[in-house]
Design a protein around this motif. Structure first.
Motif, PDB file in Angstrom:
ATOM      1  N   GLU A 161     -22.389 -36.209 -67.850  1.00 49.15           N
ATOM      2  CA  GLU A 161     -22.058 -37.094 -68.968  1.00 49.15           C
ATOM      3  C   GLU A 161     -22.079 -36.362 -70.304  1.00 49.15           C
ATOM      4  OE1 GLU A 161     -21.279 -40.282 -71.465  1.00 49.15           O
ATOM      5  OE2 GLU A 161     -21.004 -40.102 -69.300  1.00 49.15           O
ATOM      6  N   HIS A 162     -23.067 -35.497 -70.485  1.00 52.90           N
ATOM      7  CA  HIS A 162     -23.304 -34.912 -71.802  1.00 52.90           C
ATOM      8  C   HIS A 162     -22.459 -33.667 -72.070  1.00 52.90           C
ATOM      9  CE1 HIS A 162     -25.673 -34.410 -75.454  1.00 52.90           C
ATOM     10  NE2 HIS A 162     -25.826 -33.132 -75.163  1.00 52.90           N
ATOM     11  N   TYR A 163     -22.141 -32.900 -71.033  1.00 50.40           N
ATOM     12  CA  TYR A 163     -21.505 -31.599 -71.257  1.00 50.40           C
ATOM     13  C   TYR A 163     -20.017 -31.564 -70.931  1.00 50.40           C
ATOM     14  CZ  TYR A 163     -26.107 -29.634 -72.086  1.00 50.40           C
ATOM     15  OH  TYR A 163     -27.339 -29.372 -72.618  1.00 50.40           O
ATOM     16  N   GLY A 164     -19.536 -32.452 -70.099  1.00 52.15           N
ATOM     17  CA  GLY A 164     -18.116 -32.449 -69.804  1.00 52.15           C
ATOM     18  C   GLY A 164     -17.302 -32.906 -70.997  1.00 52.15           C
ATOM     19  N   GLU A 165     -16.207 -32.209 -71.269  1.00 50.40           N
ATOM     20  CA  GLU A 165     -15.343 -32.615 -72.369  1.00 50.40           C
ATOM     21  C   GLU A 165     -14.723 -33.969 -72.055  1.00 50.40           C
ATOM     22  OE1 GLU A 165     -12.547 -29.485 -72.805  1.00 50.40           O
ATOM     23  OE2 GLU A 165     -13.915 -28.177 -73.896  1.00 50.40           O
ATOM     24  N   ARG A 166     -14.758 -34.842 -73.032  1.00 49.40           N
ATOM     25  CA  ARG A 166     -14.216 -36.181 -72.830  1.00 49.40           C
ATOM     26  C   ARG A 166     -12.705 -36.165 -72.990  1.00 49.40           C
ATOM     27  NH1 ARG A 166     -18.345 -39.758 -72.767  1.00 49.40           N
ATOM     28  NH2 ARG A 166     -20.332 -39.058 -73.608  1.00 49.40           N
ATOM     29  N   PRO A 167     -12.017 -36.928 -72.160  1.00 51.21           N
ATOM     30  CA  PRO A 167     -10.555 -37.000 -72.331  1.00 51.21           C
ATOM     31  C   PRO A 167     -10.199 -37.490 -73.724  1.00 51.21           C
ATOM     32  CG  PRO A 167     -11.253 -38.049 -70.282  1.00 51.21           C
ATOM     33  CD  PRO A 167     -12.502 -37.767 -71.076  1.00 51.21           C
ATOM     34  N   ALA A 168      -9.198 -36.886 -74.302  1.00 51.13           N
ATOM     35  CA  ALA A 168      -8.780 -37.288 -75.645  1.00 51.13           C
ATOM     36  C   ALA A 168      -8.250 -38.721 -75.617  1.00 51.13           C
ATOM     37  CB  ALA A 168      -7.697 -36.345 -76.166  1.00 51.13           C
ATOM     38  N   ARG A 169      -8.618 -39.493 -76.614  1.00 50.91           N
ATOM     39  CA  ARG A 169      -8.093 -40.838 -76.734  1.00 50.91           C
ATOM     40  C   ARG A 169      -6.625 -40.778 -77.153  1.00 50.91           C
ATOM     41  NH1 ARG A 169     -13.007 -43.509 -80.293  1.00 50.91           N
ATOM     42  NH2 ARG A 169     -14.634 -43.329 -78.667  1.00 50.91           N
ATOM     43  N   PRO A 170      -5.846 -41.740 -76.726  1.00 50.90           N
ATOM     44  CA  PRO A 170      -4.441 -41.747 -77.164  1.00 50.90           C
ATOM     45  C   PRO A 170      -4.352 -41.765 -78.687  1.00 50.90           C
ATOM     46  CG  PRO A 170      -4.799 -43.344 -75.409  1.00 50.90           C
ATOM     47  CD  PRO A 170      -6.156 -42.856 -75.827  1.00 50.90           C
ATOM     48  N   GLN A 171      -3.626 -40.804 -79.222  1.00 49.97           N
ATOM     49  CA  GLN A 171      -3.507 -40.681 -80.670  1.00 49.97           C
ATOM     50  C   GLN A 171      -2.084 -40.278 -81.016  1.00 49.97           C
ATOM     51  OE1 GLN A 171      -6.429 -37.831 -81.843  1.00 49.97           O
ATOM     52  NE2 GLN A 171      -8.157 -39.106 -81.248  1.00 49.97           N
ATOM     53  N   ARG A 172      -1.786 -40.369 -82.269  1.00 49.36           N
ATOM     54  CA  ARG A 172      -0.464 -39.936 -82.714  1.00 49.36           C
ATOM     55  C   ARG A 172      -0.291 -38.449 -82.447  1.00 49.36           C
ATOM     56  NH1 ARG A 172      -2.414 -42.511 -87.168  1.00 49.36           N
ATOM     57  NH2 ARG A 172      -2.498 -40.538 -88.304  1.00 49.36           N
ATOM     58  N   ALA A 173       0.905 -38.091 -82.009  1.00 47.25           N
ATOM     59  CA  ALA A 173       1.175 -36.678 -81.747  1.00 47.25           C
ATOM     60  C   ALA A 173       0.997 -35.879 -83.036  1.00 47.25           C
ATOM     61  CB  ALA A 173       2.593 -36.510 -81.215  1.00 47.25           C
ATOM     62  N   GLY A 174       0.462 -34.681 -82.911  1.00 48.15           N
ATOM     63  CA  GLY A 174       0.313 -33.812 -84.063  1.00 48.15           C
ATOM     64  C   GLY A 174      -0.828 -34.198 -84.980  1.00 48.15           C
ATOM     65  N   ARG A 175      -1.858 -34.864 -84.453  1.00 50.19           N
ATOM     66  CA  ARG A 175      -3.002 -35.231 -85.278  1.00 50.19           C
ATOM     67  C   ARG A 175      -3.620 -33.990 -85.887  1.00 50.19           C
ATOM     68  NH1 ARG A 175      -7.961 -38.955 -84.573  1.00 50.19           N
ATOM     69  NH2 ARG A 175      -9.036 -38.483 -86.512  1.00 50.19           N
ATOM     70  N   THR A 176      -3.882 -34.012 -87.184  1.00 49.09           N
ATOM     71  CA  THR A 176      -4.445 -32.866 -87.889  1.00 49.09           C
ATOM     72  C   THR A 176      -5.663 -33.312 -88.684  1.00 49.09           C
ATOM     73  OG1 THR A 176      -2.990 -33.248 -89.775  1.00 49.09           O
ATOM     74  CG2 THR A 176      -2.204 -31.735 -88.061  1.00 49.09           C
ATOM     75  N   LEU A 177      -6.351 -32.346 -89.257  1.00 50.88           N
ATOM     76  CA  LEU A 177      -7.487 -32.628 -90.128  1.00 50.88           C
ATOM     77  C   LEU A 177      -6.964 -32.818 -91.549  1.00 50.88           C
ATOM     78  CD1 LEU A 177     -10.013 -29.914 -88.856  1.00 50.88           C
ATOM     79  CD2 LEU A 177      -9.808 -32.285 -88.111  1.00 50.88           C
ATOM     80  N   ASP A 178      -7.151 -34.005 -92.105  1.00 45.91           N
ATOM     81  CA  ASP A 178      -6.688 -34.221 -93.473  1.00 45.91           C
ATOM     82  C   ASP A 178      -7.614 -33.512 -94.447  1.00 45.91           C
ATOM     83  OD1 ASP A 178      -8.969 -35.849 -93.782  1.00 45.91           O
ATOM     84  OD2 ASP A 178      -7.851 -37.676 -93.324  1.00 45.91           O
ATOM     85  N   GLN A 179      -7.229 -33.488 -95.715  1.00 47.57           N
ATOM     86  CA  GLN A 179      -7.979 -32.727 -96.704  1.00 47.57           C
ATOM     87  C   GLN A 179      -9.408 -33.239 -96.859  1.00 47.57           C
ATOM     88  OE1 GLN A 179      -6.758 -29.882 -98.209  1.00 47.57           O
ATOM     89  NE2 GLN A 179      -8.937 -29.676 -98.684  1.00 47.57           N
ATOM     90  N   ARG A 180      -9.567 -34.532 -96.797  1.00 47.01           N
ATOM     91  CA  ARG A 180     -10.908 -35.113 -96.924  1.00 47.01           C
ATOM     92  C   ARG A 180     -11.809 -34.650 -95.787  1.00 47.01           C
ATOM     93  NH1 ARG A 180     -12.227 -41.618 -97.423  1.00 47.01           N
ATOM     94  NH2 ARG A 180     -14.497 -41.423 -97.582  1.00 47.01           N
ATOM     95  N   THR A 181     -11.266 -34.629 -94.559  1.00 44.16           N
ATOM     96  CA  THR A 181     -12.054 -34.185 -93.406  1.00 44.16           C
ATOM     97  C   THR A 181     -12.361 -32.697 -93.506  1.00 44.16           C
ATOM     98  OG1 THR A 181     -11.016 -35.891 -92.031  1.00 44.16           O
ATOM     99  CG2 THR A 181     -12.131 -34.093 -90.897  1.00 44.16           C
ATOM    100  N   GLN A 182     -11.384 -31.902 -93.956  1.00 39.91           N
ATOM    101  CA  GLN A 182     -11.630 -30.470 -94.116  1.00 39.91           C
ATOM    102  C   GLN A 182     -12.753 -30.221 -95.115  1.00 39.91           C
ATOM    103  OE1 GLN A 182      -8.108 -27.970 -94.704  1.00 39.91           O
ATOM    104  NE2 GLN A 182      -6.829 -29.551 -93.755  1.00 39.91           N
ATOM    105  N   THR A 183     -12.756 -30.962 -96.210  1.00 39.47           N
ATOM    106  CA  THR A 183     -13.816 -30.808 -97.217  1.00 39.47           C
ATOM    107  C   THR A 183     -15.166 -31.186 -96.635  1.00 39.47           C
ATOM    108  OG1 THR A 183     -12.262 -31.265 -99.007  1.00 39.47           O
ATOM    109  CG2 THR A 183     -14.607 -31.545 -99.494  1.00 39.47           C
ATOM    110  N   ALA A 184     -15.192 -32.274 -95.849  1.00 35.61           N
ATOM    111  CA  ALA A 184     -16.446 -32.710 -95.236  1.00 35.61           C
ATOM    112  C   ALA A 184     -16.971 -31.659 -94.263  1.00 35.61           C
ATOM    113  CB  ALA A 184     -16.242 -34.046 -94.526  1.00 35.61           C
ATOM    114  N   ILE A 185     -16.065 -31.013 -93.518  1.00 33.09           N
ATOM    115  CA  ILE A 185     -16.475 -29.979 -92.574  1.00 33.09           C
ATOM    116  C   ILE A 185     -17.058 -28.780 -93.310  1.00 33.09           C
ATOM    117  CG2 ILE A 185     -15.553 -28.251 -90.969  1.00 33.09           C
ATOM    118  CD1 ILE A 185     -13.620 -30.477 -90.001  1.00 33.09           C
TER     119      ILE A 185
END
Length: 282
Positions: A161-185
Motif C-alpha cells: 500500500e505504502h510503496y507501490g506507485e499509485r495509478p495516475a488519476r485521469p487528468q487533462r493531457a499535458g498536465r504541468t506544474l503551474d508557476q504557483r506550484t513551482q514557487t511552492a516547491i
C-alpha cells in the motif's frame, strides 16, 4: 577506494550473524555485519529489495543508485532503502558493527505498479514491524507462530500500500506544474535544505502521484528534484560565504552536505571554483 563499478573485485564481507526465513510471500534476512574496513554492498536483483537499518552507525557511506540519489548518505536507525527490481545499487560503507533487515518482495506484490527508488526514507511503522518480528525469532509454540504470521501479513500489506506507485488519476493531457506550484516547491526545498528529499511530500504539493510528478517536474525545471536541491544548497552556500564569517565546514553542514569533501566537490562542479577561492574572490 571508490564505490564498486565492476572494475575491481568486491570486498570481503564479515557477517557475524544472520537469520533468514520466508513468510507470507516475502523473504526476510536479519543480519549483523562488521564493516570496520571499507565494505561493498551491491544489489541488482530480479525482485524488489527493502533494507531497514536497525542498529549501529557508519562513519562513511557513498552510494551510486541507478535512477536514484547518489553520493554520501549515512543511514539512521529506522531508515529504509528501497531498491526496485533490476535497478543497480552499489554502496561503499565503513564503520563498526551494524544490523539491518533485508526484505525481498516479488514484483507481483505490486501488480502493474512501479516502485520509486528511495534512500534514507523514514518509515517508523515498518521499522517497528521488523523489530517486533526480530523479537519473535527465538519464540516457539503456536501462539508465537500465529503472531509472526500476523506481523508478516501486516508488513506485506503495508509495503504494497505504502510503496507501490499509485495509478495516475485521469487528468487533462499535458498536465504541468503551474508557476504557483513551482514557487511552492522551491520554497519547500529551501526550507528543507539540510534534510533528505521526501518525494511524497513534493508530489503532495502538486497533488500528483510520484510518477507523474517526476515527469512534470522535469518538464518545469529541466532537472531532477535531487539536483535542484543541490543547486539551492549551493545558492545558499554562496550567500553565506559572501555575507558571513562562518567557516566553510560549518556552511557545508548548514546547507545539508554530509561531509566537507562532498560540499567542496558539488560547489566546484557548479561554480567552477572551490568554496575557499570563491570567498577569497569577493
Amino acid at each position: 577506494m571508490q564505490v564498486w563499478d565492476g572494475r575491481r573485485p568486491l570486498t570481503d564481507r564479515t557477517i557475524t550473524a544472520a537469520h533468514q526465513f520466508s513468510l507470507q510471500g516475502l523473504d526476510y534476512r536479519f543480519v549483523a555485519e562488521t564493516v570496520e574496513a571499507p565494505t561493498d554492498w551491491c544489489f541488482r536483483e530480479p525482485h524488489h529489495t527493502f533494507v531497514i537499518h536497525r542498529q549501529g552507525t557508519l562513519k562513511t557511506m557513498e552510494i551510486e543508485f541507478e535512477r536514484g540519489p547518489s553520493g554520501p548518505c549515512l543511514p539512521r536507525i529506522g531508515d529504509v532503502w528501497v531498491i526496485p527490481a533490476e535497478h543497480r545499487y552499489a554502496a561503499l560503507a565503513q564503520g563498526a558493527t551494524v544490523g539491518f533487515c533485508e526484505i525481498t518482495a516479488p514484483t507481483s506484490v505490486f501488480g502493474t505498479r512501479g516502485l520509486t527508488p528511495r534512500v534514507g526514507y523514514r518509515d517508523v511503522f515498518l521499522h517497528r514491524l521488523v523489530d517486533r518480528l526480530a523479537g519473535q525469532l527465538t519464540q516457539s509454540g503456536p501462539i508465537a507462530a500465529l503472531f509472526r504470521q500476523s506481523l508478516a501479513d501486516t508488513t506485506r500489506l503495508h509495503i504494497a500500500e505504502h510503496y507501490g506507485e499509485r495509478p495516475a488519476r485521469p487528468q487533462r493531457a499535458g498536465r504541468t506544474l503551474d508557476q504557483r506550484t513551482q514557487t511552492a516547491i522551491v520554497d519547500y526545498l529551501n526550507s528543507e535544505l539540510d534534510h533528505r528529499i521526501d518525494l511524497d511530500a513534493l508530489a503532495g504539493i502538486a497533488q500528483m502521484p510520484v510518477s507523474r510528478f517526476l515527469t512534470a517536474f522535469a518538464a518545469a525545471f529541466a532537472t531532477t528534484p535531487h539536483q535542484l536541491l543541490i543547486d539551492l544548497r549551493i545558492q545558499r552556500a554562496k550567500a553565506l560565504l559572501a555575507t558571513t564569517g562562518v567557516t566553510i565546514t560549518e556552511i557545508g553542514t548548514q546547507v545539508g552536505f554530509s561531509t566537507p569533501s562532498h560540499f567542496a566537490t558539488c560547489f566546484k562542479q557548479r561554480v567552477g571554483v572551490s568554496p575557499t577561492a570563491y570567498r577569497d574572490s569577493i
